[in-house]
Design an enzyme around this catalytic site. Structure first.
Site, PDB file in Angstrom:
ATOM      1  N   ASP A   1      59.485  66.472  60.639  1.00  0.00           N
ATOM      2  CA  ASP A   1      60.466  65.933  59.702  1.00  0.00           C
ATOM      3  C   ASP A   1      61.295  67.010  59.012  1.00  0.00           C
ATOM      4  OD1 ASP A   1      58.000  66.535  58.702  1.00  0.00           O
ATOM      5  OD2 ASP A   1      57.639  64.575  57.818  1.00  0.00           O
TER       6      ASP A   1
ATOM      7  N   ASP B   1      55.003  70.529  58.804  1.00  0.00           N
ATOM      8  CA  ASP B   1      55.587  69.252  58.377  1.00  0.00           C
ATOM      9  C   ASP B   1      56.468  69.542  57.160  1.00  0.00           C
ATOM     10  OD1 ASP B   1      54.712  66.052  58.638  1.00  0.00           O
ATOM     11  OD2 ASP B   1      55.421  66.604  56.648  1.00  0.00           O
TER      12      ASP B   1
ATOM     13  N   HIS C   1      47.950  64.317  54.656  1.00  0.00           N
ATOM     14  CA  HIS C   1      47.885  64.016  53.217  1.00  0.00           C
ATOM     15  C   HIS C   1      46.523  63.451  52.802  1.00  0.00           C
ATOM     16  CE1 HIS C   1      52.040  64.999  52.688  1.00  0.00           C
ATOM     17  NE2 HIS C   1      52.460  64.059  53.514  1.00  0.00           N
TER      18      HIS C   1
ATOM     19  N   HIS D   1      56.685  67.864  54.503  1.00  0.00           N
ATOM     20  CA  HIS D   1      55.950  67.572  53.278  1.00  0.00           C
ATOM     21  C   HIS D   1      54.780  68.541  53.153  1.00  0.00           C
ATOM     22  CE1 HIS D   1      57.801  63.736  54.643  1.00  0.00           C
ATOM     23  NE2 HIS D   1      58.121  63.646  53.364  1.00  0.00           N
TER      24      HIS D   1
END
Lengths: 443, 556
Positions: A237, A148, A109, A150
Site C-alpha cells: 500500500d 507495508d 496489526h 502502515h
C-alpha cells in the site's frame, strides 16, 4: 543452495470482512489473473505450494486470544498463518531458496494479546511463522522488515522485548495514518533496546526515497545484525494508487527493494488498490524473488513526473536515516535506567483501538527486567466499553527464557489460578511449548 | 456397433463393440510415415464385409504428438502484443517472433494503442525470414480481442497472402505464453493435419462408411471429424487419454485406481478417482513445449518392454530408451521383456534367444542371467513405484484457492492398479505386490486404449466470465461478447448461470454436440471502486461431464 522460489497463493476467494470492505473476495482476483496470464507458474524454478491450516498450538505459541481462541480465529486465519508456516518450513528444509506467502487475511496489526480484528488483522502470520521456526528448528536471530505503508504495530508489539528479533518498519508517518504509531523513539523494551527501528516517511514518498532508506539504513543495519532469517512483511500500500494511503511507490520500486533486501521469506500484508497496484506489484515481487527481469512492468497510470522525490523530502529522509543509524550504532551504550527506571518490572499502560471491530482495549503490560533473556511478560487486558467487562491475565514466558523468568512465570500462573481474581488466566510457556488456562489448572 | 481405433507410436489397436461387449479386436504395427495406412488396415480387419451396422467410429491419433516431437513445422511467425509485464526474453518460442506496441489489462481495458507503421515493419521482418503463417497474440486477448483483430486487419491489407490466426481463437484461457505457443503450433501443423483428415474421410467414403466419425482429444472428449480443424492441437497426447478411459470402462463403477499403460518405449500413468480420470490442472507440456491443451493428468516414464538392460559402474541398470524389439522376439539387445522371459513371467518369444542376449552381461558381472534379470526388473519396479507415489502426491498437493475446498478435501486412496499394454501383466503384478495394491488385468487390457477411444463421448470443462460493469462476457474457449443486452448491472447467481448455459449450449450446438451441460461451480466477486459496488464479476465453471457410454462386461 536450492534454485527454487516457493509461492503459496491463497486468495481466499470465499472470505471477506464485509461485502464492500477493502479486505474482500476480489482483492487478489486480478493478481491471480496477472500471474496466470504471464505464465509465471510455468517457470521451472518457481514451485507453487498448496495452502494449509495452522494448528491451534501454532497460534497459541504467539498469541493470547481473548476471550477465547474460537472467538478470535476463523478458518481463513488458520489457513493464512498455516501457509506462512509452510513457506518457512520449505525454506528451512532448503526446498526453496526463498518464498512468498501471497495470502490473505493479513496479520501485521495483530498484537501479542488479540481481542479481535484491528487493521484488518486477527492474528500475526509472520510472528506465528517465526515462533514456529524457532521452536521446531532452533533459529534465534531473526530480522523482520515491514514494507507495508502502515506501521507494523502488531509485529512490533510481539517482539518488542525480544533481543534476538530485529524489527524494522518503514511506513507513512503515524501522524497522518492508521495506526498512529511507529515513531523513531519506539526502539524496543528494556531488554531489547534498539532492536526495533521505525522509519516514518512523509506522505508522497516514492521509489527514490525508499531506495535511499534501504541503501543507507536498512541494508547496513542488517549487515551488522547478521540475522539467520530475513522476513519481509510485504504490504503493497505504499503504491501510488492505494486508496487508503498517500505514498508514491511503483511496482518497479517494490521489485527493486525486494531485489535489494533479498529476503528469505515474504508474507503479504496490506495493499488495497486491487486493480491498479496489486497485479503489478505482486508480479514484480515474485519475479524479483525468482531473479527474473521485472523492469518492463509498468502500471498504466504511471507518469514519469511521479518518480522524482522533492528535494525537501530527500533532505528529510537523509537526516532521518542518519539519525536512526546513529541510534542503531549506539544502542548498546545507552543507560537504560534513564529510560526505563530501576524497578524489577517495567510497566506501561495503554489503550488499543480495534478499528474494524470498533472497540477499545485497556491494557497493562509489565516486563521483567532481565539481562539473560527477553524477560517474563504479564498483561492485564480488558475491553473498555461497559464497566462489567472482565479483565484477563496473560503470562508469557519467552521462547529462550532464562530459568528464573521461567520459574517466576509458572509460579505466578499457579498463584493467580488460586487467587481467582481474573476472568481467565493464561500461561504461554514457550520453552516447554505448553499453553494453559485457569481451566486446565482446575480441570 | 461402435469402433475405436488408437494409433499409437508402436501399434495401432482397434476394437468393435456392441452392447458393452468387445466383439473383435486387433493390433497392427504403426507405420509412422503413413498413419492412415495403419487405420485402414485395422478397419479392414474389424469390419470384414458389413459396414452398415456401424453407428460411430472414434479415432485417436498420435499425429499431432509426432509433429510436435519431431518439430515438423511449417514456416510460422508470431506477432506478440505483450504490453507491460514480464520480459519475453525469459521465454523461448520455436518460431520467429516480433513484439509490437499495444496493451490490454486483465479487465480487457486497452492501455496502449497499436502503431500501424510498426506492425507493417515488424511483419515485413518476419516475411523476410520466409514465414507463410502468422499468429497474432495479445496479452489478455480473451478479455478483449480487439487489438488482435485490428492487427489482423492491418496485416491483411499489407500482406494479403499470409495465413493469420489470432490467439483468442485458439484458447480463451489465461496464459499468454501458452496461448502464443498454441497459436504457433496450430499454424505450424494445420496443413499437415488437414491433409490427414481429408484422406481419412476419403478412405472412409471409399468403404461406404457413413456413420458419425469423431476424433479423440487429450482430455478424453471427442470432436466430430467435420469440426476437428478448430481443435487440431487438442488431439495431442490423446493416446494416454484413451488408455485411461479404457481402463475406466474395464473397472467396476466408482472405482479408484492407478492406471499403468506399458508400451515398448514408455509407460504412461494416470489416476482414476471415484470412476473419473483425473484432469491435469495445467495444459499439456510435451518435451519442452508448453501448450494450452487441456488433458488428463498423465505422467510418463521412459521405461517400456523394449527398454534395454546395461551395466554401468558394475551395476545392472536400464538404458531408458527403446533398443529395438526384445531379443526373445528376434532383436539384438537384452530388454526388460527378456528379463521377464528369463524369469518365466511371460511366455512371449523364445527363451533361448533371451538367455543368449544376456551372455555378455553375465560374463561381465559373473552373475547368472536370472540374477541380472531380477536386478533389472527390481530397478524398473522401484522407479515405477516412485512415479505412482509422486503422481498421487501431486494430486494431493494441488493448490486450492478457497476455504471450502480446503475444508472439504477428498481423501481417496486408490487401492487398485490396472495395467494395460503388452508387458503390463507381469510388471503390474510386481508393482502391485510392492505397493500393496490389488492388481487388475485381463486380456482386454491389451486393447484398453482402443476401447477407451470407442466409448469416449463429448466432454467439456469451460469457464465463462461475466463482467457486469463493462457488460462483457469472455470464456475459456475464446468466445467474447461486449455490450451484451443480456447483462444487467447486478445479476443474481441464477441469472448469471442461465446466461452462461445459454452461451455454452450455443457453442455445443456449433460443434455438433448433443449433451446436457452442467454448472460445476460458480462464484461472484463484487467490484468495489472507492466504497461502492460498481459491478460484479461472475465466474461460472460449467461443462459436459465425462461419460463413458457403458462399461465393458466381457466375461473371460
Amino acid at each position: 543452495m536450492s534454485k527454487y522460489t516457493g509461492l503459496v497463493f491463497f486468495p481466499a476467494f470465499d472470505w471477506a470482512i464485509s461485502p464492500t470492505h477493502p479486505e474482500r473476495e476480489e482483492r487478489l482476483l486480478y493478481t491471480r489473473d496477472q500471474l496466470l496470464e504471464e505464465g509465471v507458474l510455468d517457470f521451472p524454478d518457481i514451485i507453487e505450494y498448496k495452502a494449509k491450516f495452522a494448528d491451534k498450538q501454532d497460534i497459541l505459541r504467539t498469541h493470547f486470544c481473548l476471550p477465547s481462541f474460537e472467538n478470535v480465529i476463523t478458518d481463513a486465519h488458520l489457513i493464512a498463518a498455516g501457509s506462512a508456516i509452510l513457506i518457512g518450513e520449505a525454506w528451512h528444509h532448503r526446498e526453496i531458496k526463498n518464498g512468498f506467502a501471497l495470502v490473505r487475511p493479513p496479520g501485521h496489526h495483530a498484537m501479542h494479546v488479540t481481542h479481535g480484528n484491528r487493521g484488518f488483522c486477527n492474528i500475526n502470520n509472520e510472528a506465528i511463522m517465526i515462533e514456529y521456526l524457532r521452536k521446531k528448528f532452533g533459529y534465534r536471530k531473526i530480522a523482520i522488515v515491514d514494507t507495508d505503508v502502515h506501521h507494523g504495530d502488531g509485529t512490533q508489539d510481539i517482539f518488542y522485548h525480544d533481543p534476538d528479533v530485529l524489527f524494522i518498519s518503514l511506513h507513512q508517518d503515524g501522524r497522518t495514518l492508521f495506526p498512529g504509531s511507529g515513531f523513531i523513539n519506539e526502539l524496543g523494551g528494556p531488554n531489547a533496546y534498539g532492536k526495533t527501528l521505525n522509519i516514518p516517511l512523509l506522505p508522497g514518498t516514492g521509489d527514490q526515497g525508499i531506495n535511499y532508506v534501504f541503501d543507507n539504513l536498512i541494508l547496513p543495519v542488517l549487515e551488522e545484525f547478521k540475522p539467520e532469517i530475513i522476513i519481509n512483511s510485504a504490504g503493497q500500500d505504499n503504491h501510488f494508487t492505494d486508496p487508503l494511503a498517500n505514498m508514491k511507490v511503483t511496482a518497479f520500486g517494490y521489485g527493486s527493494i525486494t531485489k535489494k533486501l533479498n529476503p528469505d521469506i515474504m508474507v503479504l500484508e496490506g495493499g488495497y488498490a486491487v486493480e491498479t497496484a496489486l497485479p503489478y506489484v505482486n508480479l514484480a515481487i515474485t519475479l524479483a524473488l525468482a531473479g527474473k527481469d521485472f523492469s518492463q512492468i509498468q502500471e498504466p497510470q504511471l507518469k514519469e513526473s511521479m518518480l522524482k522525490e522533492t528535494s525537501e523530502n530527500m533532505e528529510y529522509i537523509k537526516k532521518l536515516c542518519e539519525k536512526l543509524y546513529l541510534i542503531w550504532q549506539n544502542h548498546t551504550n545507552i543507560d537504560l535506567t534513564k529510560i526505563f527506571g530501576k524497578d524489577d518490572y517495567y510497566t506501561t499502560n495503554r489503550q488499543i483501538f480495534y478499528d474494524t471491530d470498533y472497540f477499545i482495549v485497556e491494557q497493562e503490560e509489565a516486563v521483567r527486567r532481565c539481562s539473560d533473556c527477553g524477560g517474563l511478560i504479564i498483561f492485564k487486558s480488558r475491553r473498555k466499553e461497559g464497566r462489567k467487562n472482565p479483565t484477563f491475565l496473560c503470562i508469557s514466558i519467552p521462547i529462550y527464557a532464562c530459568p528464573r523468568c521461567q520459574q517466576e512465570g509458572k509460579d505466578r500462573f499457579l498463584q493467580e489460578c488460586r487467587n481467582n481474581n481474573f476472568e481467565q488466566v493464561f500461561l504461554q510457556n514457550k520453552p516447554e511449548d505448553t499453553y494453559l488456562t485457569k481451566d486446565d489448572y482446575y480441570g | 456397433m461402435q469402433i475405436g481405433i488408437d494409433v499409437g507410436g508402436t501399434f495401432t489397436d482397434g476394437v468393435l463393440i456392441e452392447n458393452a461387449q468387445v466383439l473383435r479386436s486387433c493390433k497392427v504395427p504403426t507405420d509412422s510415415q503413413a498413419l492412415l495406412k495403419s487405420i485402414v488396415h485395422v478397419l479392414e480387419k474389424l469390419l470384414e464385409e458389413k459396414t452398415e451396422k456401424i453407428s460411430r467410429i472414434v479415432v485417436s491419433t498420435t499425429l499431432m504428438t509426432n509433429l510436435i516431437l519431431e518439430k515438423k513445422y511449417l514456416p510460422t511467425g508470431l506477432i506478440l502484443i505483450p504490453g507491460p509485464g514480464l520480459n519475453l526474453k525469459e521465454h523461448k518460442f520455436p518460431f520467429s517472433w516480433e513484439i509490437i506496441t499495444g496493451g490490454v489489462d486483465f479487465q480487457g481495458r486497452i492501455i496502449k494503442n497499436l502503431n500501424e507503421q510498426e506492425i507493417v515493419k515488424k511483419v515485413q521482418c518476419l516475411v523476410d525470414k520466409g514465414i507463410q503463417h502468422l499468429g497474432i497474440i495479445g496479452k489478455f486477448s480473451p478479455r478483449n480481442p480487439s487489438l488482435e483483430i485490428q492487427t489482423a486487419e492491418i496485416v491483411n491489407r499489407h500482406f494479403p497472402t499470409l495465413e493469420v490466426k489470432l490467439g483468442h481463437q485458439v484458447t480463451g484461457q489465461l496464459n499468454f505464453i501458452r496461448r502464443a505457443m498454441g497459436t504457433g503450433l496450430y499454424l505450424a501443423t494445420y496443413k499437415t493435419f488437414a491433409q490427414f483428415i481429408a484422406s481419412l474421410k476419403n478412405a472412409l467414403k471409399e468403404r461406404d462408411i457413413t456413420c458419425p466419425v469423431f476424433i479423440l482429444k487429450a482430455d478424453g472428449g471427442v470432436i466430430p471429424i467435420d469440426k476437428i480443424m478448430n481443435f487440431t492441437i487438442d488431439t495431442v497426447l490423446s493416446g494416454p487419454a484413451a488408455s485411461s478411459f479404457g481402463a475406466k470402462s474395464l473397472l467396476p463403477e466408482k472405482t479408484s485406481a492407478f492406471v499403468m499403460d506399458i508400451g515398448g518405449t514408455t509407460t504412461d500413468f494416470s489416476l482414476i478417482l471415484d470412476g473419473n480420470p483425473l484432469l491435469a490442472s495445467r495444459g499439456v507440456k510435451i518435451s519442452d513445449v508448453y501448450t494450452p491443451v487441456r488433458s488428463l493428468a498423465i505422467h510418463s516414464l521412459p521405461i517400456g518392454g523394449d527398454t534395454g538392460i546395461e551395466i554401468k559402474n558394475n551395476q545392472v541398470t536400464l538404458t531408458f530408451k527403446r533398443e529395438g524389439p526384445p531379443a526373445c522376439c528376434g532383436g539384438n539387445t537384452p530388454t526388460l521383456t527378456d528379463c521377464m522371459r528369463i524369469l518365466n513371467l511371460t511366455d512371449l518369444g523364445d527363451e533361448n534367444k533371451a538367455r543368449l542376449s544376456f551372455q555378455s552381461l553375465s560374463s561381465k558381472l559373473d552373475l547368472s542371467a536370472e540374477i541380472i534379470a531380477q536386478q533389472a526388473l527390481d530397478k524398473a519396479v522401484e522407479l515405477i513405484t516412485q512415479e505412482i507415489n509422486y503422481i498421487f502426491k501431486q494430486w494431493q498437493e494441488e493448490p486450492l484457492y478457497r476455504i471450502w475446498q480446503l475444508l472439504n478435501e477428498k481423501n481417496i486412496k486408490p487401492r487398485n492398479l490396472i495395467s494395460i499394454g503388452g508387458p503390463g501383466k507381469p510388471l503390474g503384478e510386481l508393482v502391485s505386490k510392492k505397493m500393496n495394491l490389488t492388481h487388475i488385468n485381463h486380456p482386454l487390457c491389451q486393447v484398453a486404449n482402443a476401447i477407451g477411444a470407442a466409448l469416449a463421448s463429448p466432454t467439456y470443462e469451460e469457464t465463462i466470465r461475466i463482467n457486469t460493469e463493462k457488460r462483457e462476457i469472455s470464456s475459456s474457449w475464446g468466445y467474447f461478447s461486449k455490450n451484451s443486452r443480456q447483462i444487467k448491472g447486478k445479476m443474481s447467481a441464477e441469472e448469471a448461470a442461465g446466461l452462461a448455459l445459454q452461451i455454452f449450449k450455443k457453442y455445443l450446438q456449433e460443434n455438433g454436440v448433443e449433451a446436457q451441460p452442467e454448472i460445476y461451480h460458480q462464484e461472484v466477486f463484487n467490484m468495489v471502486r472507492g466504497w461502492s459496488t460498481t459491478g460484479q464479476i461472475h465466474e461460472i465453471k460449467l461443462g459436459v461431464p465425462v461419460q463413458v457410454t457403458g462399461l465393458i462386461n466381457n466375461k473371460e
